[in-house]
Design a protein around this motif. Structure first.
Motif, mmCIF file in Angstrom:
data_model
loop_
_atom_site.group_PDB
_atom_site.id
_atom_site.type_symbol
_atom_site.label_atom_id
_atom_site.label_comp_id
_atom_site.label_asym_id
_atom_site.label_seq_id
_atom_site.Cartn_x
_atom_site.Cartn_y
_atom_site.Cartn_z
ATOM 1 N N ARG A 1 4.560 12.319 -22.401
ATOM 2 C CA ARG A 1 3.829 13.259 -21.538
ATOM 3 C C ARG A 1 3.555 14.559 -22.284
ATOM 4 N NH1 ARG A 1 4.450 11.535 -16.154
ATOM 5 N NH2 ARG A 1 6.126 10.028 -15.852
ATOM 6 N N ASP B 1 -0.864 11.919 -20.408
ATOM 7 C CA ASP B 1 0.328 11.104 -20.682
ATOM 8 C C ASP B 1 -0.114 9.670 -20.941
ATOM 9 O OD1 ASP B 1 -0.138 9.899 -18.147
ATOM 10 O OD2 ASP B 1 1.218 11.282 -17.154
ATOM 11 N N PHE B 2 0.805 8.845 -21.376
ATOM 12 C CA PHE B 2 0.501 7.418 -21.558
ATOM 13 C C PHE B 2 1.791 6.632 -21.617
ATOM 14 C CE2 PHE B 2 1.806 6.748 -25.961
ATOM 15 C CZ PHE B 2 1.795 8.035 -26.478
ATOM 16 N N LYS B 3 1.621 5.322 -21.491
ATOM 17 C CA LYS B 3 2.757 4.406 -21.586
ATOM 18 C C LYS B 3 2.466 3.370 -22.665
ATOM 19 C CE LYS B 3 2.641 0.644 -19.574
ATOM 20 N NZ LYS B 3 2.562 -0.829 -19.720
ATOM 21 N N GLU C 1 9.407 0.615 -20.687
ATOM 22 C CA GLU C 1 8.115 1.285 -20.793
ATOM 23 C C GLU C 1 8.405 2.629 -21.453
ATOM 24 O OE1 GLU C 1 6.233 1.362 -16.920
ATOM 25 O OE2 GLU C 1 5.660 -0.729 -17.243
ATOM 26 N N ALA D 1 2.238 15.391 -14.651
ATOM 27 C CA ALA D 1 1.385 14.608 -13.744
ATOM 28 C C ALA D 1 2.253 13.494 -13.150
ATOM 29 C CB ALA D 1 0.181 13.999 -14.471
ATOM 30 N N GLY D 2 1.695 12.830 -12.159
ATOM 31 C CA GLY D 2 2.304 11.618 -11.616
ATOM 32 C C GLY D 2 3.759 11.781 -11.233
ATOM 33 N N SER D 3 4.583 10.831 -11.697
ATOM 34 C CA SER D 3 5.977 10.810 -11.244
ATOM 35 C C SER D 3 6.778 12.008 -11.745
ATOM 36 C CB SER D 3 6.652 9.493 -11.643
ATOM 37 O OG SER D 3 6.788 9.402 -13.032
ATOM 38 N N ARG E 1 -5.749 4.272 -8.284
ATOM 39 C CA ARG E 1 -4.532 4.555 -7.512
ATOM 40 C C ARG E 1 -4.817 5.507 -6.357
ATOM 41 N NH1 ARG E 1 -2.368 5.655 -12.833
ATOM 42 N NH2 ARG E 1 -1.185 3.879 -13.627
ATOM 43 N N ASP F 1 -5.859 1.966 -18.411
ATOM 44 C CA ASP F 1 -4.884 1.482 -17.419
ATOM 45 C C ASP F 1 -3.523 2.128 -17.643
ATOM 46 O OD1 ASP F 1 -6.529 -0.262 -16.064
ATOM 47 O OD2 ASP F 1 -5.364 -2.071 -16.530
ATOM 48 N N SER F 2 -3.246 2.491 -18.888
ATOM 49 C CA SER F 2 -1.885 2.932 -19.223
ATOM 50 C C SER F 2 -1.843 4.369 -19.762
ATOM 51 C CB SER F 2 -1.275 1.968 -20.242
ATOM 52 O OG SER F 2 -2.147 1.800 -21.340
ATOM 53 N N CYS F 3 -2.946 5.112 -19.540
ATOM 54 C CA CYS F 3 -2.982 6.521 -19.969
ATOM 55 C C CYS F 3 -3.450 7.373 -18.788
ATOM 56 C CB CYS F 3 -4.041 6.737 -21.064
ATOM 57 S SG CYS F 3 -3.826 5.804 -22.560
ATOM 58 N N ARG F 4 -3.198 8.664 -18.863
ATOM 59 C CA ARG F 4 -3.926 9.601 -17.991
ATOM 60 C C ARG F 4 -4.873 10.391 -18.877
ATOM 61 N NH1 ARG F 4 0.847 9.966 -14.721
ATOM 62 N NH2 ARG F 4 0.335 9.042 -12.707
#
Ligand code: TMP
Length: 253
Positions: free
Chosen positions: A94, A175-177, A90, A98-100, A219, A200-203
């Motif tokens: 960023r 961010d995104f994946k 993945e 955010a997040g992790s 989430r 689903d795969s971005c903030r």
């Protein structure tokens, strides 16, 4: 008529054999999962919205010369894509903490990063998609140095494109994946953006209010996910006319 062959079923999408060699049909489900599928729900309309939104972003990438798997949308939930050999990583970009990243480094969510940061996680559900370094990637052969350089360049171009279109509609791309695949031409391969690009795969945060318009709504139990995605689609002008979701998400587990 013969039933089409299912190639792979993931948490949010199904891949079927396509009508021609080198193609597949990607079906977007209404299922949402988080925390490695510990949390699950079915959210009416999510698949339709993500099909439209991923189409919109991938078409935009094509227009500016960024290779990707999208060929055409077939119907409300399905799109025709090029088959690609997915690199099992993945690729996360960023712009703001955010997040992790916030958790790992104790950085307040929303802190602007000094430059876009690219991270890689190994796609392995059993291990919870752990963060891996470029050293790991090369040493264990998940990608070679050329692929790695190309993946970073591709991810940063996608970041510039996505940041720009989001900024234009008052949304900050936090961010995104993405996932990247290899397409083979004789003995050579090139890399293309695959999988999906969607909320689903971005903030995605509203620039004015900071309101979350992405999967964190699910989430973190912040409200109705389909309403958030609908708002993104509405601002981008890609709202399908007949999606309605007056019902609340149904917990299936
Ligand atoms: P993270 O902060 O949880 O590592 O997530 C970074 C970005 O990657 C965020 O935009 C959400 C996205 N993401 C996925 O698309 N799939 C995943 O499984 C995870 C954990 C994150």
């Amino acid at each position: 008529m013969a039933r089409r062959k299912k190639i792979y079923e993931g948490k949010a999408k199904i891949l079927y054999e396509g009508p021609e060699p080198g193609t597949m049909v990607q079906y977007f489900k209404d299922d949402a999962t988080a925390f490695n599928a510990e949390k699950k729900a079915t959210i009416d309309g999510k698949g339709v919205l993500n099909n439209r939104l991923s189409e919109y972003f991938m078409k935009g990438l094509t227009q500016i010369g960024i290779p990707n798997h999208f060929i055409k949308r077939i119907n409300m939930r399905e799109q025709l894509i090029r088959s690609a050999e997915i690199i099992p990583l993945e690729v996360i970009v960023r712009n703001f903490a955010a997040g992790s990243l916030s958790k790992r480094l104790g950085m307040a969510e929303g802190t602007a990063l000094p430059r876009p940061i690219v991270e890689f996680c190994l796609k392995d559900d059993a291990l919870g998609d752990p963060l891996v370094s470029e050293e790991h990637i090369i040493a264990f052969g998940w990608a070679n140095q050329q692929d790695l350089d190309d993946m970073i360049a591709l991810a940063l171009r996608v970041n510039d494109f996505m940041s720009g279109i989001m900024m234009a509609v008052g949304i900050k791309l936090v961010d995104f994946k993405i996932e990247i695949g290899r397409v083979w031409e004789n003995d050579f391969h090139r890399l293309i953006v695959a999988d999906e690009i969607s909320p689903d795969s971005c903030r995605l945060w509203d620039i004015e209010t900071g309101q979350k318009l992405d999967k964190d709504v699910f989430r973190r139990d912040l409200g109705n996910l389909a309403d958030a995605y609908t708002e993104v689609a509405r601002r981008l002008g890609v709202l399908p006319s007949n999606v309605t979701h007056t019902t609340k998400p149904t917990l299936i587990n």
